[in-house]
Scaffold this motif. Structure first.
Motif, PDB file in Angstrom:
ATOM      1  N   MET A 192       0.955  -1.318  -0.093  1.00 20.26           N
ATOM      2  CA  MET A 192       0.040  -0.042  -0.164  1.00 20.26           C
ATOM      3  C   MET A 192       0.984   1.154   0.002  1.00 20.26           C
ATOM      4  O   MET A 192       0.435   2.386  -0.294  1.00 20.26           O
ATOM      5  N   GLN A 193       2.316   1.296   0.346  1.00 15.95           N
ATOM      6  CA  GLN A 193       2.976   2.287   0.210  1.00 15.95           C
ATOM      7  C   GLN A 193       3.205   2.842  -0.998  1.00 15.95           C
ATOM      8  O   GLN A 193       3.383   2.117  -2.118  1.00 15.95           O
ATOM      9  N   GLY A 194       3.184   4.225  -1.336  1.00 16.10           N
ATOM     10  CA  GLY A 194       3.334   4.795  -2.481  1.00 16.10           C
ATOM     11  C   GLY A 194       3.470   6.241  -2.546  1.00 16.10           C
ATOM     12  O   GLY A 194       3.090   6.928  -1.449  1.00 16.10           O
ATOM     13  N   LEU A 195       3.569   6.932  -3.603  1.00 16.42           N
ATOM     14  CA  LEU A 195       3.398   8.316  -3.733  1.00 16.42           C
ATOM     15  C   LEU A 195       2.329   8.697  -4.345  1.00 16.42           C
ATOM     16  O   LEU A 195       2.023   8.247  -5.562  1.00 16.42           O
ATOM     17  N   HIS A 196       1.480   9.782  -3.934  1.00 18.34           N
ATOM     18  CA  HIS A 196       0.355  10.359  -4.331  1.00 18.34           C
ATOM     19  C   HIS A 196       0.708  11.829  -4.838  1.00 18.34           C
ATOM     20  O   HIS A 196       0.761  12.601  -3.913  1.00 18.34           O
ATOM     21  N   LEU A 197       0.520  12.227  -6.030  1.00 12.56           N
ATOM     22  CA  LEU A 197       0.950  13.521  -6.729  1.00 12.56           C
ATOM     23  C   LEU A 197      -0.267  14.078  -7.000  1.00 12.56           C
ATOM     24  O   LEU A 197      -0.954  13.363  -7.977  1.00 12.56           O
ATOM     25  N   THR A 198      -0.649  15.228  -6.978  1.00  9.41           N
ATOM     26  CA  THR A 198      -1.707  16.030  -7.634  1.00  9.41           C
ATOM     27  C   THR A 198      -1.133  17.310  -8.061  1.00  9.41           C
ATOM     28  O   THR A 198      -0.295  17.789  -7.641  1.00  9.41           O
ATOM     29  N   ALA A 199      -1.842  17.951  -8.957  1.00  4.51           N
ATOM     30  CA  ALA A 199      -1.466  19.265  -9.463  1.00  4.51           C
ATOM     31  C   ALA A 199      -2.610  19.857 -10.144  1.00  4.51           C
ATOM     32  O   ALA A 199      -3.500  19.269 -10.979  1.00  4.51           O
ATOM     33  N   ASP A 200      -2.849  20.818  -9.810  1.00  7.36           N
ATOM     34  CA  ASP A 200      -3.862  22.043 -10.540  1.00  7.36           C
ATOM     35  C   ASP A 200      -3.318  22.923 -11.240  1.00  7.36           C
ATOM     36  O   ASP A 200      -2.441  23.704 -10.935  1.00  7.36           O
ATOM     37  N   LEU A 201      -3.492  23.080 -12.698  1.00  5.84           N
ATOM     38  CA  LEU A 201      -2.879  23.555 -13.682  1.00  5.84           C
ATOM     39  C   LEU A 201      -3.916  24.741 -13.889  1.00  5.84           C
ATOM     40  O   LEU A 201      -5.106  24.457 -14.644  1.00  5.84           O
ATOM     41  N   HIS A 202      -3.213  26.076 -14.315  1.00  2.96           N
ATOM     42  CA  HIS A 202      -4.272  27.146 -14.449  1.00  2.96           C
ATOM     43  C   HIS A 202      -3.442  27.833 -15.550  1.00  2.96           C
ATOM     44  O   HIS A 202      -2.473  27.892 -15.630  1.00  2.96           O
ATOM     45  N   ASN A 255       3.783   0.002  -4.992  1.00  7.39           N
ATOM     46  CA  ASN A 255       3.992  -1.300  -5.249  1.00  7.39           C
ATOM     47  C   ASN A 255       4.765  -1.704  -4.147  1.00  7.39           C
ATOM     48  O   ASN A 255       5.765  -1.040  -3.424  1.00  7.39           O
ATOM     49  N   PHE A 256       4.705  -2.977  -3.534  1.00  2.66           N
ATOM     50  CA  PHE A 256       5.316  -3.682  -2.682  1.00  2.66           C
ATOM     51  C   PHE A 256       6.802  -3.837  -2.999  1.00  2.66           C
ATOM     52  O   PHE A 256       7.866  -3.982  -1.945  1.00  2.66           O
ATOM     53  N   GLY A 257       6.977  -4.134  -4.384  1.00  2.00           N
ATOM     54  CA  GLY A 257       8.249  -4.458  -4.594  1.00  2.00           C
ATOM     55  C   GLY A 257       9.533  -3.704  -4.686  1.00  2.00           C
ATOM     56  O   GLY A 257      10.516  -3.932  -4.892  1.00  2.00           O
ATOM     57  N   GLY A 258       8.974  -2.228  -4.771  1.00  2.00           N
ATOM     58  CA  GLY A 258      10.093  -1.470  -4.962  1.00  2.00           C
ATOM     59  C   GLY A 258       9.421   0.121  -4.602  1.00  2.00           C
ATOM     60  O   GLY A 258       8.306   0.170  -4.905  1.00  2.00           O
ATOM     61  N   ASP A 259      10.334   1.010  -4.747  1.00  2.00           N
ATOM     62  CA  ASP A 259      10.144   2.530  -4.627  1.00  2.00           C
ATOM     63  C   ASP A 259      10.104   3.039  -6.201  1.00  2.00           C
ATOM     64  O   ASP A 259      10.813   2.944  -6.733  1.00  2.00           O
ATOM     65  N   HIS A 260       8.742   3.470  -6.648  1.00  2.00           N
ATOM     66  CA  HIS A 260       8.623   3.747  -7.894  1.00  2.00           C
ATOM     67  C   HIS A 260       8.347   5.546  -7.980  1.00  2.00           C
ATOM     68  O   HIS A 260       7.819   5.796  -8.827  1.00  2.00           O
ATOM     69  N   SER A 261       8.727   6.150  -6.776  1.00  4.53           N
ATOM     70  CA  SER A 261       8.437   7.694  -6.934  1.00  4.53           C
ATOM     71  C   SER A 261       8.930   8.399  -7.805  1.00  4.53           C
ATOM     72  O   SER A 261       8.571   9.293  -8.375  1.00  4.53           O
ATOM     73  N   ALA A 262      10.215   7.879  -8.471  1.00  2.49           N
ATOM     74  CA  ALA A 262      10.764   8.838  -9.553  1.00  2.49           C
ATOM     75  C   ALA A 262       9.967   8.538 -10.804  1.00  2.49           C
ATOM     76  O   ALA A 262       9.842   9.487 -11.712  1.00  2.49           O
ATOM     77  N   LYS A 263       9.425   7.327 -10.904  1.00  2.00           N
ATOM     78  CA  LYS A 263       8.397   6.988 -12.052  1.00  2.00           C
ATOM     79  C   LYS A 263       7.122   7.906 -11.999  1.00  2.00           C
ATOM     80  O   LYS A 263       6.581   8.402 -12.954  1.00  2.00           O
ATOM     81  N   ALA A 264       6.612   8.253 -10.805  1.00  2.00           N
ATOM     82  CA  ALA A 264       5.441   8.866 -10.664  1.00  2.00           C
ATOM     83  C   ALA A 264       5.777  10.400 -10.834  1.00  2.00           C
ATOM     84  O   ALA A 264       5.315  11.212 -11.540  1.00  2.00           O
ATOM     85  N   GLN A 265       6.952  10.890 -10.440  1.00  2.00           N
ATOM     86  CA  GLN A 265       7.198  12.412 -10.921  1.00  2.00           C
ATOM     87  C   GLN A 265       7.737  12.367 -12.328  1.00  2.00           C
ATOM     88  O   GLN A 265       7.304  13.534 -12.665  1.00  2.00           O
ATOM     89  N   ALA A 266       8.229  11.431 -12.916  1.00  2.00           N
ATOM     90  CA  ALA A 266       8.404  11.675 -14.300  1.00  2.00           C
ATOM     91  C   ALA A 266       7.158  11.691 -15.215  1.00  2.00           C
ATOM     92  O   ALA A 266       7.152  12.478 -16.064  1.00  2.00           O
ATOM     93  N   LEU A 267       6.136  10.638 -14.775  1.00  2.00           N
ATOM     94  CA  LEU A 267       4.705  10.974 -15.291  1.00  2.00           C
ATOM     95  C   LEU A 267       4.042  12.512 -15.091  1.00  2.00           C
ATOM     96  O   LEU A 267       3.785  13.039 -15.789  1.00  2.00           O
ATOM     97  N   MET A 268       4.130  12.735 -13.912  1.00  2.00           N
ATOM     98  CA  MET A 268       3.539  14.277 -13.569  1.00  2.00           C
ATOM     99  C   MET A 268       4.570  15.357 -14.235  1.00  2.00           C
ATOM    100  O   MET A 268       3.714  16.066 -14.853  1.00  2.00           O
ATOM    101  N   LEU A 269       5.799  15.155 -14.542  1.00  2.00           N
ATOM    102  CA  LEU A 269       6.356  16.177 -15.071  1.00  2.00           C
ATOM    103  C   LEU A 269       5.870  16.162 -16.715  1.00  2.00           C
ATOM    104  O   LEU A 269       5.644  17.339 -17.356  1.00  2.00           O
ATOM    105  N   ALA A 270       5.698  14.824 -17.322  1.00  2.00           N
ATOM    106  CA  ALA A 270       5.315  14.712 -18.631  1.00  2.00           C
ATOM    107  C   ALA A 270       4.036  15.575 -18.899  1.00  2.00           C
ATOM    108  O   ALA A 270       3.753  16.058 -19.907  1.00  2.00           O
ATOM    109  N   MET A 271       3.176  15.165 -17.758  1.00  3.01           N
ATOM    110  CA  MET A 271       1.544  15.656 -18.312  1.00  3.01           C
ATOM    111  C   MET A 271       1.647  17.199 -17.953  1.00  3.01           C
ATOM    112  O   MET A 271       0.833  17.867 -18.440  1.00  3.01           O
ATOM    113  N   THR A 272       2.413  17.594 -16.970  1.00  2.00           N
ATOM    114  CA  THR A 272       2.560  19.047 -16.622  1.00  2.00           C
ATOM    115  C   THR A 272       2.893  19.896 -17.770  1.00  2.00           C
ATOM    116  O   THR A 272       2.393  20.835 -18.027  1.00  2.00           O
TER     117      THR A 272
END
Length: 122
Positions: A1-11, A89-106
């Motif tokens: 259940m551990q993970g990184l939850h990112l949100t962004a409001d874009l104006h 993910n129980f198997g590893g820290d995917h924080s960098a992947k979450a941040q890369a996805l957020m950057l691509a979308m932003t």
């Protein structure tokens, strides 16, 4: 259940208007960004809302990930979007992947103003 939850409001998004109104176009970009970040899409729903008196309808794009989800909502009449990326993910820290996805979308939306939040879950 551990993970990184990112949100962004874009104006005041300066992107081409199609990114805010075309669910197929935005959805394809979402899938490409997920893959580029090294995440695995397992399902998706892309929906365009009907036009209103204020103009073309917005879009909701949701990608279910093996690691959790990406969700995008747009408001073309306000040139705005919200982003939600949760990667766990129980198997590893995917924080960098979450941040890369957020950057691509932003980056896609080219906002003038961003309000971002990060929450460590679990």
């Amino acid at each position: 259940m551990q993970g990184l939850h990112l949100t962004a409001d874009l104006h005041d998004c300066r992107c081409a208007p199609e990114w805010l109104t075309d669910s197929a176009l935005l959805g394809e970009h979402c899938l490409q960004a997920v893959a580029a970040a090294g995440l695995q899409a397992v399902a998706h729903v892309f929906h365009t809302f009907p036009a209103t008196d204020q103009g073309l309808g917005g879009v909701t794009a949701t990608v279910l990930l093996a690691e959790s989800h990406l969700c995008v909502h747009t408001w073309p009449e306000q040139r705005a979007a919200t982003l939600d990326v949760y990667v766990c993910n129980f198997g590893g820290d995917h924080s960098a992947k979450a941040q890369a996805l957020m950057l691509a979308m932003t980056t896609l939306f080219q906002p003038c103003q961003i309000a971002q939040h990060a929450l460590q879950r679990g």
